[in-house]
Design a protein around this motif. Structure first.
Motif, short mmCIF file in Angstrom:
data_model
loop_
_atom_site.label_atom_id
_atom_site.label_comp_id
_atom_site.label_asym_id
_atom_site.label_seq_id
_atom_site.Cartn_x
_atom_site.Cartn_y
_atom_site.Cartn_z
N GLY A 178 22.28 -13.89 -16.15
CA GLY A 178 22.73 -12.95 -17.16
C GLY A 178 22.21 -13.33 -18.53
N LYS A 179 22.51 -12.55 -19.50
CA LYS A 179 23.35 -11.38 -19.43
C LYS A 179 22.63 -10.27 -18.69
N GLY A 180 23.33 -9.68 -17.69
CA GLY A 180 22.69 -8.62 -16.95
C GLY A 180 23.63 -7.88 -16.04
N ILE A 181 23.13 -6.75 -15.57
CA ILE A 181 23.92 -5.89 -14.69
C ILE A 181 23.88 -6.44 -13.27
N SER A 182 25.05 -6.68 -12.71
CA SER A 182 25.13 -6.99 -11.28
C SER A 182 25.39 -5.70 -10.54
N GLN A 183 24.43 -5.30 -9.70
CA GLN A 183 24.58 -4.03 -8.99
C GLN A 183 25.70 -4.13 -7.96
N GLY A 184 25.84 -5.27 -7.30
CA GLY A 184 26.91 -5.43 -6.32
C GLY A 184 28.29 -5.30 -6.96
N HIS A 185 28.44 -5.92 -8.13
CA HIS A 185 29.74 -5.86 -8.81
C HIS A 185 30.01 -4.48 -9.40
N SER A 186 28.95 -3.81 -9.87
CA SER A 186 29.12 -2.45 -10.37
C SER A 186 29.56 -1.53 -9.23
N ASP A 187 28.94 -1.72 -8.07
CA ASP A 187 29.33 -0.93 -6.89
C ASP A 187 30.79 -1.18 -6.52
N ALA A 188 31.21 -2.43 -6.61
CA ALA A 188 32.60 -2.78 -6.26
C ALA A 188 33.57 -2.04 -7.19
N LEU A 189 33.21 -1.96 -8.47
CA LEU A 189 34.06 -1.23 -9.41
C LEU A 189 34.14 0.25 -9.03
N ARG A 190 33.00 0.81 -8.65
CA ARG A 190 32.94 2.24 -8.36
C ARG A 190 33.73 2.61 -7.10
N ARG A 191 33.96 1.62 -6.24
CA ARG A 191 34.73 1.90 -5.02
C ARG A 191 36.24 1.97 -5.27
N ILE A 192 36.67 1.54 -6.46
CA ILE A 192 38.11 1.58 -6.76
C ILE A 192 38.55 3.02 -6.99
N LYS A 193 39.69 3.37 -6.39
CA LYS A 193 40.24 4.73 -6.54
C LYS A 193 40.55 4.99 -8.02
N GLY A 194 40.06 6.11 -8.51
CA GLY A 194 40.30 6.48 -9.90
C GLY A 194 39.14 6.11 -10.83
N VAL A 195 38.14 5.37 -10.30
CA VAL A 195 36.97 5.02 -11.12
C VAL A 195 35.85 6.03 -10.84
#
Lengths: 329, 329
Positions: free
Chosen positions: A150-167
């Motif tokens: 980093g500093k940088g975008i983690s695609q795996g972690h961004s995907d994990a956020l997107r899987r949360i209900k309401g995101v």
């Protein structure tokens, strides 16, 4: 001069970046893109690129010098890699660190049979960071190596956020902690926990009516992804996400602190640092440089699987050995 | 395990550092030091080291796997190098950039005849910096590479100060200019003059009664050494020089800024930075790691002169290929 003829297998972010990377190298040409999708559905970034089915590649062994494999490490590569190794020189960015020995063995077997060169686990980590860890440890064996991302975008972690209900959408930055980096530079050889090395910053766009507090809690306690880190969550609008957090920047550094001399009184720091506007573009350009190496090694009669540390740097350069000695050494 | 048996040719600062560097590598042992001086006059840094005359080396080809050549690049190496290449695998830190092609040719001829491997121009610049220039340019061909040296002691410039009448002792630091480094990092691709890249700081001890102003002028206007730089001169006492400016620290960085993507919109920075308490210790440790490579390559049947970019990184490591794939890639 005969140009090095390249094929791209898989046409996601990385494949598109390889397409652009090849254009920066005058000694290379792109023969085509190979896809599992309907070729007529693919619109390439630059005009005039041929798109083929995966199956068509089997008839093209005489037209392509190196295949750059751009599938995913999880499910594509373990199957595709060995298949292509039976037919072509290949380069890939296989990045499941724990399974590299297993993947290497499968690639090596087929590449030895087909008498091709297959360079695996290229890119920046694994890849350029691996090379730098090796050099640093070989030069300063009394020392310790630390890798920060980093500093940088983690695609795996961004995907994990997107899987949360309401995101609705989200991006996650991995950020190294300055105090950890400075402790390493000062030669304190710190034992750093996961939490002490990096922190995570999340920019989240909510669905209408979503529960902020519940989502923040869910993020901060998510096992494997966030629970072991200090995590900051910011809720922003969709417009802000697009405007302020575009693209896929990344980077990181390998720091080695070592000691020499009588009583090890001399301290030395070796640092290799990357700051990248586009993770896929940089990764692609590393693959393209190693494609040149695969081609050359194979023409010298070499075969089998290789990792980046098995390749002499000169094979990556388009310059001749004489030119390198005259202008770059 | 058979240890790699090393000889050291020349016993100045660098030779002494090689002696200490070998002790950090369990797969190596020091057979002895070879000197033009009377061997009985040499006191080695560590006890129990055998000291031989240069001539004695000729009878020791079966006892030594690699000779590390530690003479000067100006007058020793052009003569010694080819002589030793006819008898031994060698590693050296030949650092007259402009004459590397010529030196390479002389070493290559003799090494091919003797079927030995001779790695030339190792160390950090030429050496690790060369490697990093090559990788960076190969990965990001649309870009520019800049090399900065320091902060560190330039021995040549310190010697030049000491030759001035009225100067008792002196040390000179070469220091890169932050504004130049930052302009490169920002991707401005600046055209930098000599004066814009580095400045020079001199710490001078005067003889009694020497003329400060005349000496300051003589320093600042000295052609080749100082005239093209911003130079600061400080007059200090002998005690201060010893206490505040010990040893031979050095370092520097290679920065490459490159562009990728459609319209080259993505910017990337690759930085390789060294901060070294002891220039000779670090240089020696690089030579020692490349000595391992020379030994291994020669056992595989390779011969001829090589530069650092001709050597795959894995040859430098004491770890096996399997271990590297498992733990470091």
């Amino acid at each position: 001069m005969n140009k090095i003829r390249i094929g791209i297998v898989g046409y996601g972010n990385l494949g598109k970046s390889v397409e652009l990377g090849i254009r920066q190298n005058e000694d290379m040409e792109l023969v085509g893109v190979f896809t599992r999708r309907d070729p007529s559905s693919i619109k390439t970034v630059t005009p005039g690129v041929n798109v083929f089915t995966m199956d068509e590649s089997k008839q093209m062994t005489e037209q392509i010098d190196v295949m750059v494999l751009c599938g995913g490490s999880m499910s594509d590569m373990p199957v595709q890699g060995p298949e292509f190794a039976s037919l072509f020189n290949t380069v890939d960015g296989y990045d499941t660190h724990a399974r590299i020995p297993e993947y290497f063995a499968a690639m090596d077997k087929n590449a030895l049979e087909s008498q091709k060169v297959c360079i695996i686990a290229s890119g920046w980590d694994p890849g350029m960071f691996s090379i730098n860890r090796l050099y640093a440890e070989a030069i300063l064996p009394a020392g310790d190596t630390y890798t920060f991302w980093g500093k940088g975008i983690s695609q795996g972690h961004s995907d994990a956020l997107r899987r949360i209900k309401g995101v609705k959408d989200a991006k996650q930055y991995t950020i190294p902690k300055d105090q950890a980096i400075n402790a390493v530079r000062r030669g304190e050889m710190p034992e750093l926990s996961t939490r002490e090395k990096h922190w995570r910053e999340c920019f989240v766009v909510l669905e209408e009516g979503a529960d902020k507090e519940r989502i923040k809690q869910e993020i901060k306690t998510m096992p494997n992804y966030f629970a072991d880190y200090d995590t900051e969550v910011h809720f922003i609008t969709e417009e802000e996400l697009i405007k302020d957090h575009p693209g896929l920047p990344h980077g990181g550094l390998v720091i080695h602190h070592g000691r020499t001399g009588l009583d090890e009184k001399h301290h030395h720091v070796i640092e290799y640092r990357l700051a990248l506007d586009s993770n896929p573009d940089f990764t692609a350009n590393v693959l393209v440089a190693f494609a040149r190496a695969a081609y050359r090694l194979n023409r010298e009669g070499v075969s089998g699987a290789k990792t980046v540390v098995d390749i002499a740097p000169a094979y990556l350069s388009s310059k001749s050995a004489e030119e390198l000695r005259r202008s770059l050494i």
